[in-house]
Write a protein that holds these residues in place. Sequence first.
Motif: not given
Length: 173
Positions: A25-32, A62-65, A73-77
Motif C-alpha cells: 500500500i505504501l509502495q503504491q501510495l499517491k496523493l493524486s 532499509s528501503e522498506e522501512k 504519513s502526511k499524504i495519507i492524512n
Amino acid sequence: MSNRVKFYGKADMANGYMLEKALPILQQLKLSKEYVNINDVIELYNVYKFINAQIFRKDFNSEEKALFNEENSKIINQIIGRFFSKVDNGTIANYFGKIEREYIEDVLELFDKYKVHKRISWDSFKHFIDSNHIPLFYIVECEKIVNTFDNDIKELILKDNQSIDLLITKYLK
C-alpha cells in the motif's frame, strides 16, 4: 476477517502479518489517487497508525522501512481528510452496509476527527449505524458524536434492552 490492514496496537502479535500487507500500500501510495471505497480509506488510516507507531518487521530492509516516513504519513492524512470532508447527508448513503466489521471503531474515530457528525442529520447517521450494524457501545465512546446527537442516542439507549449492560459496564465496573 478480511484481507485488509488493521492496526491493533504496538504490542499485538498480528503486527508482522499486518505490516507485510501495509508495505505494498505504501509502495503504491499517491496523493493524486482518488479513493471512493470507504474501506480503502480506513485501511489507509490503519497504515497511518503503523507509520506513527514506527514499528517494523525485522526482515524489512532499509528501503522498506523508509516508506514508513513522515511524508507518507502526511499524504495519507490528506487523502483521508479529502475523503471525509465530502461525507454529508447526500453522500453518506453510499456507505450504508459497506463498513467491514474490523473497521467499525476506525470509522467512528474518523467521523469524530473530521466532524462528519456536524454535517449529517441524525436520520442519516442512524441509518448509517443501522445499515452497518454498529453496536451502541462503540458510539457512546465517541464524545463528539454523543454531544451532537445526545438526545437521540439517549432514546436509542432507552429503547434497547441490552443497554443496561452498556450502562453497567460504563459506569459501575
